[in-house]
Design a protein around this motif. Structure first.
Motif, PDB file in Angstrom:
ATOM      1  N   SER A   1       0.828  -1.204   0.000  1.00 38.59           N
ATOM      2  CA  SER A   1       0.000   0.000   0.000  1.00 38.59           C
ATOM      3  C   SER A   1       0.867   1.263   0.000  1.00 38.59           C
ATOM      4  N   HIS A   2       2.117   1.118   0.461  1.00 39.14           N
ATOM      5  CA  HIS A   2       3.064   2.231   0.467  1.00 39.14           C
ATOM      6  C   HIS A   2       4.412   1.739  -0.058  1.00 39.14           C
ATOM      7  N   VAL A   3       4.986   2.514  -0.949  1.00 39.56           N
ATOM      8  CA  VAL A   3       6.314   2.216  -1.476  1.00 39.56           C
ATOM      9  C   VAL A   3       7.153   3.490  -1.399  1.00 39.56           C
ATOM     10  N   SER A   4       8.371   3.356  -0.885  1.00 35.49           N
ATOM     11  CA  SER A   4       9.292   4.500  -0.806  1.00 35.49           C
ATOM     12  C   SER A   4      10.513   4.214  -1.658  1.00 35.49           C
ATOM     13  N   VAL A   5      10.912   5.183  -2.453  1.00 36.50           N
ATOM     14  CA  VAL A   5      12.127   5.059  -3.256  1.00 36.50           C
ATOM     15  C   VAL A   5      12.905   6.362  -3.146  1.00 36.50           C
ATOM     16  N   SER A   6      14.188   6.275  -3.395  1.00 37.36           N
ATOM     17  CA  SER A   6      15.010   7.481  -3.434  1.00 37.36           C
ATOM     18  C   SER A   6      14.894   8.129  -4.805  1.00 37.36           C
ATOM     19  N   GLU A   7      15.048   9.420  -4.833  1.00 33.53           N
ATOM     20  CA  GLU A   7      15.041  10.126  -6.110  1.00 33.53           C
ATOM     21  C   GLU A   7      16.132   9.554  -6.999  1.00 33.53           C
ATOM     22  N   GLY A   8      15.778   9.233  -8.243  1.00 32.04           N
ATOM     23  CA  GLY A   8      16.731   8.642  -9.167  1.00 32.04           C
ATOM     24  C   GLY A   8      16.736   7.126  -9.182  1.00 32.04           C
ATOM     25  N   ALA A   9      16.095   6.509  -8.222  1.00 30.68           N
ATOM     26  CA  ALA A   9      16.051   5.043  -8.158  1.00 30.68           C
ATOM     27  C   ALA A   9      14.916   4.492  -9.003  1.00 30.68           C
ATOM     28  N   LEU A  10      14.980   3.178  -9.231  1.00 33.00           N
ATOM     29  CA  LEU A  10      13.939   2.492  -9.995  1.00 33.00           C
ATOM     30  C   LEU A  10      12.630   2.475  -9.212  1.00 33.00           C
ATOM     31  N   VAL A  11      11.547   2.727  -9.928  1.00 32.79           N
ATOM     32  CA  VAL A  11      10.212   2.587  -9.359  1.00 32.79           C
ATOM     33  C   VAL A  11       9.597   1.280  -9.867  1.00 32.79           C
ATOM     34  N   LEU A  12       9.103   0.466  -8.950  1.00 35.09           N
ATOM     35  CA  LEU A  12       8.403  -0.769  -9.321  1.00 35.09           C
ATOM     36  C   LEU A  12       7.156  -0.875  -8.460  1.00 35.09           C
ATOM     37  N   LEU A  13       6.003  -0.794  -9.091  1.00 35.23           N
ATOM     38  CA  LEU A  13       4.720  -0.947  -8.396  1.00 35.23           C
ATOM     39  C   LEU A  13       4.052  -2.188  -8.969  1.00 35.23           C
ATOM     40  N   ARG A  14       3.638  -3.068  -8.068  1.00 33.68           N
ATOM     41  CA  ARG A  14       3.170  -4.386  -8.488  1.00 33.68           C
ATOM     42  C   ARG A  14       1.651  -4.477  -8.608  1.00 33.68           C
ATOM     43  N   CYS A  15       1.225  -5.180  -9.650  1.00 34.48           N
ATOM     44  CA  CYS A  15      -0.203  -5.411  -9.884  1.00 34.48           C
ATOM     45  C   CYS A  15      -0.376  -6.808 -10.449  1.00 34.48           C
ATOM     46  N   ASN A  16      -1.215  -7.596  -9.809  1.00 35.10           N
ATOM     47  CA  ASN A  16      -1.599  -8.906 -10.338  1.00 35.10           C
ATOM     48  C   ASN A  16      -3.104  -8.929 -10.552  1.00 35.10           C
ATOM     49  N   TYR A  17      -3.524  -9.549 -11.613  1.00 42.85           N
ATOM     50  CA  TYR A  17      -4.943  -9.550 -11.954  1.00 42.85           C
ATOM     51  C   TYR A  17      -5.478 -10.975 -12.002  1.00 42.85           C
ATOM     52  N   SER A  18      -6.788 -11.067 -11.963  1.00 42.17           N
ATOM     53  CA  SER A  18      -7.474 -12.331 -12.168  1.00 42.17           C
ATOM     54  C   SER A  18      -8.638 -12.071 -13.108  1.00 42.17           C
TER      55      SER A  18
ATOM     56  N   SER B   1      13.885   5.905 -13.317  1.00 43.58           N
ATOM     57  CA  SER B   1      14.476   6.883 -12.415  1.00 43.58           C
ATOM     58  C   SER B   1      13.380   7.752 -11.819  1.00 43.58           C
ATOM     59  N   ALA B   2      13.177   7.624 -10.509  1.00 48.26           N
ATOM     60  CA  ALA B   2      12.096   8.348  -9.847  1.00 48.26           C
ATOM     61  C   ALA B   2      12.409   9.838  -9.746  1.00 48.26           C
ATOM     62  N   HIS B   3      11.353  10.610  -9.900  1.00 47.99           N
ATOM     63  CA  HIS B   3      11.442  12.059  -9.748  1.00 47.99           C
ATOM     64  C   HIS B   3      10.519  12.463  -8.609  1.00 47.99           C
ATOM     65  N   MET B   4      10.847  13.550  -7.968  1.00 56.68           N
ATOM     66  CA  MET B   4      10.019  14.018  -6.847  1.00 56.68           C
ATOM     67  C   MET B   4       8.562  14.188  -7.256  1.00 56.68           C
ATOM     68  N   SER B   5       8.333  14.594  -8.483  1.00 52.53           N
ATOM     69  CA  SER B   5       6.966  14.836  -8.957  1.00 52.53           C
ATOM     70  C   SER B   5       6.170  13.536  -9.151  1.00 52.53           C
ATOM     71  N   ASP B   6       6.837  12.388  -9.028  1.00 57.75           N
ATOM     72  CA  ASP B   6       6.134  11.104  -9.147  1.00 57.75           C
ATOM     73  C   ASP B   6       5.406  10.709  -7.869  1.00 57.75           C
ATOM     74  N   ALA B   7       5.629  11.430  -6.802  1.00 55.34           N
ATOM     75  CA  ALA B   7       4.955  11.117  -5.541  1.00 55.34           C
ATOM     76  C   ALA B   7       3.458  11.291  -5.712  1.00 55.34           C
ATOM     77  N   ALA B   8       2.721  10.200  -5.553  1.00 59.96           N
ATOM     78  CA  ALA B   8       1.281  10.185  -5.809  1.00 59.96           C
ATOM     79  C   ALA B   8       0.761   8.813  -5.415  1.00 59.96           C
ATOM     80  N   GLU B   9      -0.526   8.606  -5.603  1.00 62.33           N
ATOM     81  CA  GLU B   9      -1.099   7.274  -5.415  1.00 62.33           C
ATOM     82  C   GLU B   9      -1.403   6.676  -6.786  1.00 62.33           C
ATOM     83  N   TYR B  10      -1.091   5.408  -6.932  1.00 60.69           N
ATOM     84  CA  TYR B  10      -1.223   4.727  -8.216  1.00 60.69           C
ATOM     85  C   TYR B  10      -2.216   3.575  -8.091  1.00 60.69           C
ATOM     86  N   PHE B  11      -3.106   3.497  -9.065  1.00 57.01           N
ATOM     87  CA  PHE B  11      -4.142   2.469  -9.064  1.00 57.01           C
ATOM     88  C   PHE B  11      -4.044   1.625 -10.320  1.00 57.01           C
ATOM     89  N   CYS B  12      -4.089   0.332 -10.134  1.00 54.74           N
ATOM     90  CA  CYS B  12      -4.204  -0.615 -11.229  1.00 54.74           C
ATOM     91  C   CYS B  12      -5.680  -0.960 -11.392  1.00 54.74           C
TER      92      CYS B  12
END
Lengths: 115, 113
Positions: B9-26, B80-91
């Motif tokens: 439900s929460h993911v933290s990354v450093s600026e410049g690091a890879l962003v990976l948000l997971r989604c599995n479907y059925s 590469s994460a940017h500060m402006s990417d801070a948000a909530e993401y929905f699959c």
């Protein structure tokens, strides 16, 4: 500008006092839908409409009513609001009648607090 | 019936690091899959969508997602994460000819300077 407009953006009211949240889209979309967003639960669909005068229940319809008398408008009505309806509400529209293929366009949300 | 699960439900990354948000479907039939982003006090905006064409989908703001049928996954990445990417993401998942779109519970992305 293509948009979905909700009003009001914020509302604090009391239990039992009827209220209506309006939703209007200017994109001539067929499909419109209402969602509520609660922490940890994501978006849950309340009602949807595939065309004028055609509406159907979503996952959490209890306590809500909708109408679709015109293509552009899809108001959400809470006839007797209760505190468990305190939430963030979103209206959305999509050009596709069946709503599955095309992405949805969302309004900016209405934050309702029922005391 | 269709469903979607977002891990974390929460993911933290450093600026410049890879962003990976997971989604599995059925889904019992081939799905359509979407990623939306929600910035504070705003509605959801479409990031990208998969509708049975290319399995690697590129979206806005440098995001992309890969549809993997064998893993029933549709993970969202950004190199590469940017500060402006801070948000909530929905699959979200839907199927052809069916009016219902099912959303995941969301992942809040925090970007640390």
């Amino acid at each position: 500008e293509a948009q979905v407009t909700q009003n009001p953006r914020y509302l604090i009211t009391v239990t039992g006092k009827k209220l209506t949240v309006t939703c209007s889209q200017n994109m001539n979309h067929e499909y419109m839908s209402w969602y509520r967003q609660d922490p940890g639960l994501g978006l849950r669909q309340i009602y949807y409409s595939m065309n004028v005068e055609v509406t159907d229940k979503g996952d959490v319809p209890e306590g809500y009513k909708v109408s679709r008398k015109e293509k552009r408008n899809f108001p959400l009505i809470l006839e007797s609001p209760s505190p468990n309806q305190t939430s963030l509400y979103f209206c959305a529209s999509s050009p596709e009648r069946l709503g599955g293929y095309q992405p949805q366009h969302f309004g900016d949300g209405t934050r309702l607090s029922i005391l | 019936a269709q469903s979607v699960t977002q891990l974390g439900s929460h993911v933290s990354v450093s600026e410049g690091a890879l962003v990976l948000l997971r989604c599995n479907y059925s889904s019992s039939v081939p799905p359509y899959l979407f990623w939306y982003v929600q910035y504070p006090n705003q509605g959801l905006q479409l990031l990208l969508k998969y509708t049975s064409a290319a399995t690697l989908v590129k979206g806005i703001n440098g995001f992309e997602a890969e549809f993997k049928k064998s893993e029933t996954s549709f993970h969202l990445t950004k190199p590469s994460a940017h500060m402006s990417d801070a948000a909530e993401y929905f699959c979200a998942v839907s199927v052809r000819g069916y009016q219902k779109v099912t959303f995941g519970t969301g992942t809040k992305l925090q970007v640390i300077p």
